[in-house]
Write a protein that holds these residues in place. Structure first.
Motif, PDB file in Angstrom:
ATOM      1  N   THR A  62      11.420  12.031  -5.415  1.00  0.00           N
ATOM      2  CA  THR A  62      10.826  10.871  -6.084  1.00  0.00           C
ATOM      3  C   THR A  62      11.871   9.791  -6.353  1.00  0.00           C
ATOM      4  O   THR A  62      11.857   9.134  -7.370  1.00  0.00           O
ATOM      5  CB  THR A  62      10.128  11.285  -7.399  1.00  0.00           C
ATOM      6  N   ARG A  63      12.778   9.614  -5.414  1.00  0.00           N
ATOM      7  CA  ARG A  63      13.779   8.555  -5.518  1.00  0.00           C
ATOM      8  C   ARG A  63      13.377   7.335  -4.699  1.00  0.00           C
ATOM      9  O   ARG A  63      13.898   6.254  -4.922  1.00  0.00           O
ATOM     10  CB  ARG A  63      15.133   9.071  -5.050  1.00  0.00           C
ATOM     11  N   VAL A 112       0.888  -1.161   0.000  1.00  0.00           N
ATOM     12  CA  VAL A 112       0.000   0.000   0.000  1.00  0.00           C
ATOM     13  C   VAL A 112       0.921   1.205   0.000  1.00  0.00           C
ATOM     14  O   VAL A 112       1.770   1.357   0.880  1.00  0.00           O
ATOM     15  CB  VAL A 112      -0.926   0.017   1.239  1.00  0.00           C
ATOM     16  N   VAL A 113       0.793   2.067  -1.002  1.00  0.00           N
ATOM     17  CA  VAL A 113       1.673   3.230  -1.135  1.00  0.00           C
ATOM     18  C   VAL A 113       1.253   4.289  -0.126  1.00  0.00           C
ATOM     19  O   VAL A 113       0.083   4.646  -0.035  1.00  0.00           O
ATOM     20  CB  VAL A 113       1.620   3.793  -2.565  1.00  0.00           C
ATOM     21  N   GLU A 114       2.202   4.779   0.633  1.00  0.00           N
ATOM     22  CA  GLU A 114       1.971   5.878   1.566  1.00  0.00           C
ATOM     23  C   GLU A 114       2.295   7.210   0.883  1.00  0.00           C
ATOM     24  O   GLU A 114       1.452   8.075   0.783  1.00  0.00           O
ATOM     25  CB  GLU A 114       2.822   5.718   2.820  1.00  0.00           C
ATOM     26  N   THR A 115       3.545   7.364   0.440  1.00  0.00           N
ATOM     27  CA  THR A 115       3.970   8.616  -0.194  1.00  0.00           C
ATOM     28  C   THR A 115       5.300   8.406  -0.891  1.00  0.00           C
ATOM     29  O   THR A 115       5.917   7.346  -0.777  1.00  0.00           O
ATOM     30  CB  THR A 115       4.076   9.746   0.851  1.00  0.00           C
ATOM     31  N   GLY A 165       8.358 -12.614   3.747  1.00  0.00           N
ATOM     32  CA  GLY A 165       7.441 -12.248   4.817  1.00  0.00           C
ATOM     33  C   GLY A 165       6.798 -10.897   4.569  1.00  0.00           C
ATOM     34  O   GLY A 165       6.992 -10.278   3.530  1.00  0.00           O
ATOM     35  N   THR A 166       6.041 -10.440   5.566  1.00  0.00           N
ATOM     36  CA  THR A 166       5.336  -9.164   5.476  1.00  0.00           C
ATOM     37  C   THR A 166       5.979  -8.155   6.428  1.00  0.00           C
ATOM     38  O   THR A 166       6.250  -8.465   7.577  1.00  0.00           O
ATOM     39  CB  THR A 166       3.847  -9.344   5.837  1.00  0.00           C
ATOM     40  N   TYR A 167       6.196  -6.946   5.921  1.00  0.00           N
ATOM     41  CA  TYR A 167       6.791  -5.877   6.706  1.00  0.00           C
ATOM     42  C   TYR A 167       5.761  -4.761   6.865  1.00  0.00           C
ATOM     43  O   TYR A 167       5.130  -4.358   5.893  1.00  0.00           O
ATOM     44  CB  TYR A 167       8.042  -5.331   6.011  1.00  0.00           C
ATOM     45  N   PRO A 168       5.580  -4.255   8.089  1.00  0.00           N
ATOM     46  CA  PRO A 168       4.553  -3.227   8.298  1.00  0.00           C
ATOM     47  C   PRO A 168       4.847  -1.930   7.531  1.00  0.00           C
ATOM     48  O   PRO A 168       3.941  -1.319   6.993  1.00  0.00           O
ATOM     49  CB  PRO A 168       4.543  -2.994   9.794  1.00  0.00           C
ATOM     50  N   TYR A 169       6.104  -1.502   7.472  1.00  0.00           N
ATOM     51  CA  TYR A 169       6.503  -0.306   6.734  1.00  0.00           C
ATOM     52  C   TYR A 169       7.852  -0.553   6.088  1.00  0.00           C
ATOM     53  O   TYR A 169       8.692  -1.268   6.647  1.00  0.00           O
ATOM     54  CB  TYR A 169       6.606   0.919   7.649  1.00  0.00           C
ATOM     55  N   ALA A 170       8.063   0.056   4.929  1.00  0.00           N
ATOM     56  CA  ALA A 170       9.339  -0.099   4.227  1.00  0.00           C
ATOM     57  C   ALA A 170       9.533   1.061   3.266  1.00  0.00           C
ATOM     58  O   ALA A 170       8.609   1.812   2.972  1.00  0.00           O
ATOM     59  CB  ALA A 170       9.367  -1.417   3.458  1.00  0.00           C
ATOM     60  N   ILE A 171      10.767   1.181   2.784  1.00  0.00           N
ATOM     61  CA  ILE A 171      11.106   2.166   1.763  1.00  0.00           C
ATOM     62  C   ILE A 171      11.675   1.409   0.582  1.00  0.00           C
ATOM     63  O   ILE A 171      12.597   0.598   0.729  1.00  0.00           O
ATOM     64  CB  ILE A 171      12.139   3.184   2.288  1.00  0.00           C
ATOM     65  N   LEU A 172      11.117   1.666  -0.605  1.00  0.00           N
ATOM     66  CA  LEU A 172      11.610   1.061  -1.831  1.00  0.00           C
ATOM     67  C   LEU A 172      12.301   2.133  -2.670  1.00  0.00           C
ATOM     68  O   LEU A 172      11.804   3.257  -2.774  1.00  0.00           O
ATOM     69  CB  LEU A 172      10.462   0.462  -2.649  1.00  0.00           C
ATOM     70  N   LYS A 210       3.506   0.590   3.030  1.00  0.00           N
ATOM     71  CA  LYS A 210       3.165  -0.206   4.201  1.00  0.00           C
ATOM     72  C   LYS A 210       2.622  -1.548   3.724  1.00  0.00           C
ATOM     73  O   LYS A 210       2.250  -1.695   2.561  1.00  0.00           O
ATOM     74  CB  LYS A 210       2.177   0.515   5.115  1.00  0.00           C
ATOM     75  N   ASP A 211       2.603  -2.502   4.637  1.00  0.00           N
ATOM     76  CA  ASP A 211       2.132  -3.859   4.351  1.00  0.00           C
ATOM     77  C   ASP A 211       2.855  -4.463   3.161  1.00  0.00           C
ATOM     78  O   ASP A 211       2.243  -5.021   2.247  1.00  0.00           O
ATOM     79  CB  ASP A 211       0.616  -3.867   4.114  1.00  0.00           C
TER      80      ASP A 211
END
Length: 75
Positions: free
Chosen positions: A44-45, A36-39, A57-64, A50-51
Protein backbone atom coordinates in the motif's frame (compact mmCIF):
# COMPACT_ATOMS: atom_id res chain seq x y z
CA UNK A 1 -6.68 -10.95 18.48
CA UNK A 2 -10.20 -10.79 17.08
CA UNK A 3 -10.12 -6.99 17.11
CA UNK A 4 -6.98 -6.84 14.96
CA UNK A 5 -8.42 -9.29 12.42
CA UNK A 6 -11.58 -7.17 12.25
CA UNK A 7 -9.48 -4.05 11.60
CA UNK A 8 -7.47 -5.83 8.89
CA UNK A 9 -10.66 -7.01 7.19
CA UNK A 10 -12.11 -3.48 7.21
CA UNK A 11 -8.83 -2.10 5.83
CA UNK A 12 -8.84 -4.58 2.94
CA UNK A 13 -12.51 -3.88 2.24
CA UNK A 14 -11.66 -0.17 2.07
CA UNK A 15 -8.93 -0.80 -0.49
CA UNK A 16 -11.27 -2.95 -2.57
CA UNK A 17 -13.95 -0.26 -2.42
CA UNK A 18 -11.76 2.13 -4.44
CA UNK A 19 -11.03 -0.37 -7.23
CA UNK A 20 -12.65 0.79 -10.47
CA UNK A 21 -13.95 4.04 -8.95
CA UNK A 22 -13.32 7.57 -10.21
CA UNK A 23 -11.33 9.33 -7.52
CA UNK A 24 -9.90 12.81 -7.03
CA UNK A 25 -6.57 12.91 -5.21
CA UNK A 26 -5.33 16.06 -3.51
CA UNK A 27 -1.53 15.98 -3.70
CA UNK A 28 1.20 18.16 -2.29
CA UNK A 29 2.00 21.39 -4.16
CA UNK A 30 -1.76 22.07 -4.20
CA UNK A 31 -2.32 19.68 -7.12
CA UNK A 32 -5.56 17.80 -7.75
CA UNK A 33 -5.72 14.89 -10.16
CA UNK A 34 -8.66 12.82 -11.34
CA UNK A 35 -8.12 9.11 -11.89
CA UNK A 36 -9.76 5.71 -12.02
CA UNK A 37 -8.18 3.50 -9.35
CA UNK A 38 -7.02 0.11 -10.61
CA UNK A 39 -5.33 -1.37 -7.52
CA UNK A 40 -2.79 -0.81 -4.75
CA UNK A 41 0.59 -2.50 -4.49
CA UNK A 42 1.13 -5.21 -1.86
CA UNK A 43 2.52 -2.79 0.73
CA UNK A 44 0.00 0.00 0.00
CA UNK A 45 2.82 2.38 -0.88
CA UNK A 46 1.63 2.99 -4.43
CA UNK A 47 -1.69 3.16 -6.19
CA UNK A 48 -1.96 2.06 -9.82
CA UNK A 49 -4.38 4.28 -11.72
CA UNK A 50 -5.67 4.83 -15.22
CA UNK A 51 -6.90 7.91 -17.06
CA UNK A 52 -4.76 10.22 -14.94
CA UNK A 53 -5.87 13.78 -15.72
CA UNK A 54 -3.27 16.39 -14.74
CA UNK A 55 -2.65 20.01 -15.65
CA UNK A 56 -0.04 18.75 -18.14
CA UNK A 57 -2.29 16.25 -19.89
CA UNK A 58 -3.93 12.84 -19.62
CA UNK A 59 -1.97 9.63 -19.07
CA UNK A 60 -3.54 6.23 -19.84
CA UNK A 61 -1.82 4.51 -16.86
CA UNK A 62 0.31 5.76 -13.99
CA UNK A 63 1.57 4.95 -10.51
CA UNK A 64 1.08 7.41 -7.67
CA UNK A 65 3.01 7.23 -4.43
CA UNK A 66 0.63 7.12 -1.51
CA UNK A 67 3.04 9.30 0.46
CA UNK A 68 2.23 12.15 -1.99
CA UNK A 69 -1.51 11.91 -1.37
CA UNK A 70 -3.04 14.26 1.19
CA UNK A 71 -6.71 13.36 0.68
CA UNK A 72 -8.86 11.42 -1.73
CA UNK A 73 -12.56 11.22 -2.43
CA UNK A 74 -14.75 9.46 -4.93
CA UNK A 75 -16.33 11.51 -7.69
Amino acid sequence: MAESSWARKRYLQGLRYFSGKKVTFQLYENTRVNVVVETFDAHTRQVIVKDLVTPLGTYPYAILRCSDVITCFTV
